[in-house]
Design a protein around this motif. Sequence first.
Motif, PDB file in Angstrom:
ATOM      1  N   ARG A 165      -4.125 -11.635   4.151  1.00 33.22           N
ATOM      2  CA  ARG A 165      -5.306 -10.908   4.583  1.00 33.22           C
ATOM      3  C   ARG A 165      -4.989  -9.419   4.551  1.00 33.22           C
ATOM      4  NH1 ARG A 165      -8.160 -12.273  10.234  1.00 33.22           N
ATOM      5  NH2 ARG A 165      -8.487 -14.203   9.065  1.00 33.22           N
ATOM      6  N   SER A 166      -5.816  -8.659   3.828  1.00 29.78           N
ATOM      7  CA  SER A 166      -5.626  -7.208   3.710  1.00 29.78           C
ATOM      8  C   SER A 166      -6.890  -6.512   4.189  1.00 29.78           C
ATOM      9  CB  SER A 166      -5.334  -6.819   2.258  1.00 29.78           C
ATOM     10  OG  SER A 166      -4.200  -7.505   1.760  1.00 29.78           O
ATOM     11  N   ALA A 167      -6.720  -5.490   5.034  1.00 31.99           N
ATOM     12  CA  ALA A 167      -7.857  -4.744   5.585  1.00 31.99           C
ATOM     13  C   ALA A 167      -7.806  -3.302   5.097  1.00 31.99           C
ATOM     14  CB  ALA A 167      -7.824  -4.786   7.112  1.00 31.99           C
ATOM     15  N   TYR A 168      -8.975  -2.753   4.760  1.00 30.85           N
ATOM     16  CA  TYR A 168      -9.091  -1.383   4.266  1.00 30.85           C
ATOM     17  C   TYR A 168     -10.264  -0.701   4.962  1.00 30.85           C
ATOM     18  CZ  TYR A 168      -6.409  -3.416   0.376  1.00 30.85           C
ATOM     19  OH  TYR A 168      -5.470  -4.073  -0.380  1.00 30.85           O
ATOM     20  N   GLY A 196      -4.746   2.288  -8.013  1.00 30.94           N
ATOM     21  CA  GLY A 196      -3.656   1.763  -7.212  1.00 30.94           C
ATOM     22  C   GLY A 196      -3.788   0.319  -6.782  1.00 30.94           C
ATOM     23  N   GLY A 197      -5.000  -0.220  -6.717  1.00 31.60           N
ATOM     24  CA  GLY A 197      -5.188  -1.596  -6.250  1.00 31.60           C
ATOM     25  C   GLY A 197      -6.409  -2.220  -6.884  1.00 31.60           C
ATOM     26  N   LEU A 241     -10.697   4.692   1.135  1.00 27.16           N
ATOM     27  CA  LEU A 241     -10.854   4.163  -0.219  1.00 27.16           C
ATOM     28  C   LEU A 241     -11.573   5.142  -1.126  1.00 27.16           C
ATOM     29  CD1 LEU A 241     -11.818   0.440   0.499  1.00 27.16           C
ATOM     30  CD2 LEU A 241      -9.564   1.411   0.040  1.00 27.16           C
ATOM     31  N   SER A 242     -11.218   5.068  -2.403  1.00 26.28           N
ATOM     32  CA  SER A 242     -11.907   5.845  -3.430  1.00 26.28           C
ATOM     33  C   SER A 242     -13.148   5.080  -3.884  1.00 26.28           C
ATOM     34  CB  SER A 242     -10.969   6.043  -4.625  1.00 26.28           C
ATOM     35  OG  SER A 242     -10.744   4.775  -5.264  1.00 26.28           O
ATOM     36  N   ASP A 243     -13.811   5.595  -4.904  1.00 23.26           N
ATOM     37  CA  ASP A 243     -14.884   4.832  -5.519  1.00 23.26           C
ATOM     38  C   ASP A 243     -14.281   3.627  -6.257  1.00 23.26           C
ATOM     39  OD1 ASP A 243     -13.642   6.555  -7.368  1.00 23.26           O
ATOM     40  OD2 ASP A 243     -15.313   6.339  -8.761  1.00 23.26           O
ATOM     41  N   ASP A 269      -8.563   2.962  -5.311  1.00 23.49           N
ATOM     42  CA  ASP A 269      -7.382   3.625  -4.754  1.00 23.49           C
ATOM     43  C   ASP A 269      -7.482   3.636  -3.239  1.00 23.49           C
ATOM     44  OD1 ASP A 269      -5.785   4.409  -6.996  1.00 23.49           O
ATOM     45  OD2 ASP A 269      -7.290   5.920  -7.484  1.00 23.49           O
ATOM     46  N   ASP A 270      -6.342   3.512  -2.575  1.00 18.90           N
ATOM     47  CA  ASP A 270      -6.260   3.530  -1.122  1.00 18.90           C
ATOM     48  C   ASP A 270      -5.379   4.698  -0.707  1.00 18.90           C
ATOM     49  OD1 ASP A 270      -6.002   3.079   1.562  1.00 18.90           O
ATOM     50  OD2 ASP A 270      -5.000   1.146   1.394  1.00 18.90           O
TER      51      ASP A 270
END
Length: 238
Positions: free
Chosen positions: A155-158, A199-200, A163-165, A179-180
């Motif tokens: 589980r990943s939270a942002y 980046g992701g 965050l970028s577009d 990107d984060d």
Amino acid sequence: MPDLSRLKWYGVLIIGVAFAVAATYILVVKRDPFAFVAIAFGTVMAGMAVHDLWPWLIEGRPNSPDLVLQRFPGPVTLRTPWRKLVFFLISTILFGGCLGAVALYSDLSAIGIVIMWLGVIGCAAAVPAFILLMIRGSALQLGPDGMQIHHVMKRSAYRWSDLSDFSVADVGIPMVMFDDATITDGTAGDFNRSLIGRGGGLPDTYGMDAWSLAGLLNEWRRRALANPPPPSRSSPAP
């Protein structure tokens, strides 16, 4: 969807269908049982092309970005269609079986046989991963503060503010990238940026095509940043 991406998959579809038809002719006319392998291989190629060109034929009715946006600020959970996971599981088993048959019964060189067996090992490793995905699920949750990615056991939270577009990169299949700002130098994000410029990325498109999902996330993020939720209030100590 960009024309170049569609042209690529139209080419794969034509080759897969031609391969399967030619193999069927060989099976009927020459009665060569090895033609079953070629039929299966061509069918997998055609199936993958159909999935990328018309995913709703395999995954079912697509999610509508407009309907999802009507539920802003959420939370809203988007899930990987179960039919998609079944399709990829069956395709992986068929493809691995084709590679194994070629390794066992063809006249390939020793290097070719090794490559085939490496492919078989890769497919065999992917099968339990797809089964685990079917059991544990894969989902994307959108909320007023950010998004959460649930993928098997991870589980990943942002946060939207970090965050970028969102954009789409073709990494063999269209993938939503971002990107984060919280990812520091020297991480996997740097490696990803060197390959695809971001980046992701999201592990799935959750019942949409990649361009629709990227547009949805950009609009959700824009609304969230324009209307941040009020800060939480803590009760004063007695």
